[in-house]
Design a protein around this motif. Sequence first.
Motif, PDB file in Angstrom:
ATOM      1  N   LEU A 171       0.913  -1.238  -0.038  1.00 53.93           N
ATOM      2  CA  LEU A 171       0.131  -0.114   0.031  1.00 53.93           C
ATOM      3  C   LEU A 171       0.930   1.438  -0.094  1.00 53.93           C
ATOM      4  O   LEU A 171       0.221   2.137   0.189  1.00 53.93           O
ATOM      5  N   THR A 172       2.124   1.046   0.127  1.00 56.01           N
ATOM      6  CA  THR A 172       3.181   2.234  -0.155  1.00 56.01           C
ATOM      7  C   THR A 172       3.918   2.294  -1.168  1.00 56.01           C
ATOM      8  O   THR A 172       4.371   0.924  -1.568  1.00 56.01           O
ATOM      9  N   GLY A 173       4.638   3.297  -1.749  1.00 55.64           N
ATOM     10  CA  GLY A 173       5.728   3.377  -2.459  1.00 55.64           C
ATOM     11  C   GLY A 173       6.871   4.005  -1.844  1.00 55.64           C
ATOM     12  O   GLY A 173       7.099   4.511  -0.807  1.00 55.64           O
ATOM     13  N   SER A 174       8.106   3.871  -2.549  1.00 55.91           N
ATOM     14  CA  SER A 174       9.371   4.275  -1.948  1.00 55.91           C
ATOM     15  C   SER A 174       9.461   5.619  -1.883  1.00 55.91           C
ATOM     16  O   SER A 174       8.903   6.277  -2.987  1.00 55.91           O
ATOM     17  N   THR A 217       6.121   8.643   6.126  1.00 54.53           N
ATOM     18  CA  THR A 217       7.436   9.313   5.752  1.00 54.53           C
ATOM     19  C   THR A 217       8.533   8.854   6.693  1.00 54.53           C
ATOM     20  O   THR A 217       9.669   8.805   6.542  1.00 54.53           O
ATOM     21  N   ALA A 218       8.119   8.388   7.898  1.00 52.03           N
ATOM     22  CA  ALA A 218       9.022   7.907   8.979  1.00 52.03           C
ATOM     23  C   ALA A 218       9.828   6.720   8.639  1.00 52.03           C
ATOM     24  O   ALA A 218      10.764   6.521   8.860  1.00 52.03           O
ATOM     25  N   LYS A 219       9.355   6.063   7.375  1.00 46.32           N
ATOM     26  CA  LYS A 219      10.190   4.947   6.764  1.00 46.32           C
ATOM     27  C   LYS A 219      10.463   5.171   5.426  1.00 46.32           C
ATOM     28  O   LYS A 219      10.884   4.358   4.836  1.00 46.32           O
ATOM     29  N   ASP A 220      10.453   6.699   5.021  1.00 42.55           N
ATOM     30  CA  ASP A 220      10.975   6.879   3.929  1.00 42.55           C
ATOM     31  C   ASP A 220      10.101   6.446   2.648  1.00 42.55           C
ATOM     32  O   ASP A 220      10.384   6.070   1.651  1.00 42.55           O
ATOM     33  N   ARG A 221       8.674   6.404   2.796  1.00 39.96           N
ATOM     34  CA  ARG A 221       7.585   5.988   2.199  1.00 39.96           C
ATOM     35  C   ARG A 221       6.393   6.906   1.969  1.00 39.96           C
ATOM     36  O   ARG A 221       6.605   7.864   2.618  1.00 39.96           O
ATOM     37  N   HIS A 222       5.489   6.471   0.988  1.00 39.39           N
ATOM     38  CA  HIS A 222       4.547   7.499   0.574  1.00 39.39           C
ATOM     39  C   HIS A 222       3.427   6.253   0.561  1.00 39.39           C
ATOM     40  O   HIS A 222       3.391   5.333   0.034  1.00 39.39           O
ATOM     41  N   TRP A 223       2.011   6.880   0.703  1.00 35.62           N
ATOM     42  CA  TRP A 223       0.822   5.936   0.440  1.00 35.62           C
ATOM     43  C   TRP A 223       0.726   6.091  -1.165  1.00 35.62           C
ATOM     44  O   TRP A 223       0.855   6.896  -1.830  1.00 35.62           O
ATOM     45  N   ALA A 224       0.607   4.671  -1.440  1.00 30.69           N
ATOM     46  CA  ALA A 224       0.495   4.288  -3.081  1.00 30.69           C
ATOM     47  C   ALA A 224      -0.066   3.040  -3.192  1.00 30.69           C
ATOM     48  O   ALA A 224       0.272   1.912  -3.108  1.00 30.69           O
TER      49      ALA A 224
END
Length: 579
Positions: free
Chosen positions: A220-223, A240-247
């Motif tokens: 459910l997220t992208g890099s 953002t805490a894991k250097d990702r975004h919702w995708a």
Amino acid sequence: MNRLFYGDCLTVMRDMGLGAVDLIYLDPPFKSQRDYNAIYKDETGRPLPDQIEAFTDMWTLDEAREHSIRHMPVLMRENGIEDSVVEFWRIWMNALRKTNPSLLAYLSYMVERLVPMRAILKPTGSIYLHCDSTASHYIKVMMDGIFGHDNFRNEIVWRRTGSHGNPKRWAPIHDTILFYTKSAHYTWNWPKLPYMRGHVEENFVRDGDGFRTNYYGNVLTGSGTRRGLSGQTWRGIDPTAKDRHWAIPRKLWEESGIDGAGLNQHQKLDALFEAGLIRFEKGSAWPIYERRVRSDDGPAISNIWAYQPYTEGTVFGTEDGIDADVSWIKPRAAERMGYRTQKSLGLMGRIIGASSNPGDVVFDPFCGCATTLEAAHKLGRQWIGVDIAIHAIKRVAQVRLQDRLNLVEGKDFVVEGVPRDLEGARDLWERDKYHFQKWAVEQVDGFVTAKRTADGGIDGRLYFGLYRQKDLASMALEVKGGKHINIGVIRELRGVLERDEAEMAGLIVMEPVEGRKLTNFKREMAAAGHLEEYGFEYPRMQMLSVGEILNGARFSTPSVVGRRETAQGSLPYGTSSPQ
């Protein structure tokens, strides 16, 4: 209404409107120099002579073919084919005329029919051409020119159930199916193979009586981070805490079936959560996307369709999508109708299911034993089938459509192109003299000769058994559709009888012979004598008019191959009803 045509598909397509069909599948005669003789067998068990064929794929450059080749550039331009393709055809054909004339005859026959197929295909339509390696590369070049190279989708390798042994080469075991579309926007239903049960049990989670997926948060997220809404916290989780975004992957969103019009990324996530497709597993802060395994789940089908053993199930798959039946590879015993090149219902079901929708029109211009028509009917499509052999049309109408599918002629389907009366026969003679000859021969249970004749010589043969003769005997048949028949025709046919190996000779005429001419004809035919069998005498020369044939009359011979009934009912081998 569904339609079954007797005739040449080229003639049939001339009366079909532009964009009349959604899908075309054709399994034309291959350029393999083989005759096929598997449908009609003498009930005595003796084989039919080699020259009989249900259809043939032997090709020669006769006068009719040369005329078609000369006219091809005009046909192409009239149908919008680019001048460069037309010029290429001209150069290529001149070269083949010197190096491989039989190939030229075959290609001209095919191109002459592929051009109108493009015209009758809808803009969203597809065409599948089934061929073998002897000419598939030549056919593909012409398909590129007619349908456009950009509209080529696949070369499908279809593995047959067994190889044809040859000590001097690798045993051939596959056919080729060329898949083209009319345009870039075409019907495609994303066919998939079902998951294997072992794969599902190992990689999916059992849930009650079924299985469900168990995709974790990264699905459910992208890099990478984003400044917009997709990078903001949702339900207490900050990507953002894991250097990702919702995708949300497009495939997962489409499979959810949720209308996402006007929804932003967080609202889409909420909709998936409320639909039960996202959950938070105990001990994990990241969301899990899940759904149940459905019947249409599985890996995408590749372009290599290889043989696998049968499993239990239906022709078109199982309800849970696991371990679906793969009988699309070859016909089951119950399907077989005696055609050496018969394809299976499942193979047709795969093609029809992928490239058409319920209610669409499926067209098979060389329908043979009509596997395509049965598959189309079972999948809720309309269908149009064409075949040039009256034997095939009769067999399809009775065995495939009426007996197997319980369809009623006149209600569920119509048979067209078969003359029902004398007026129809005359019309067929005017439109296509060769086809009229063919119809007349087949109407009396005969078999047409493999080579076209210009209204001269033997047009066909009728085969029958004799008691003390190992091989089948024959009646040489000649057809005359013209209005004026003179005594010379009878004398020429009698000469054929004396020179030929036939035991009998039959003349079919369009118009009844009457008066003094009939008296002279009978006298000349009587001079040929009689054939005696089982105490019955059969005139060695006989004549029937088309009107008599349409009223049920047949040549008087001993038992005829393929004719099981007579006016008096079934007769034992070696007998017939003398006229």
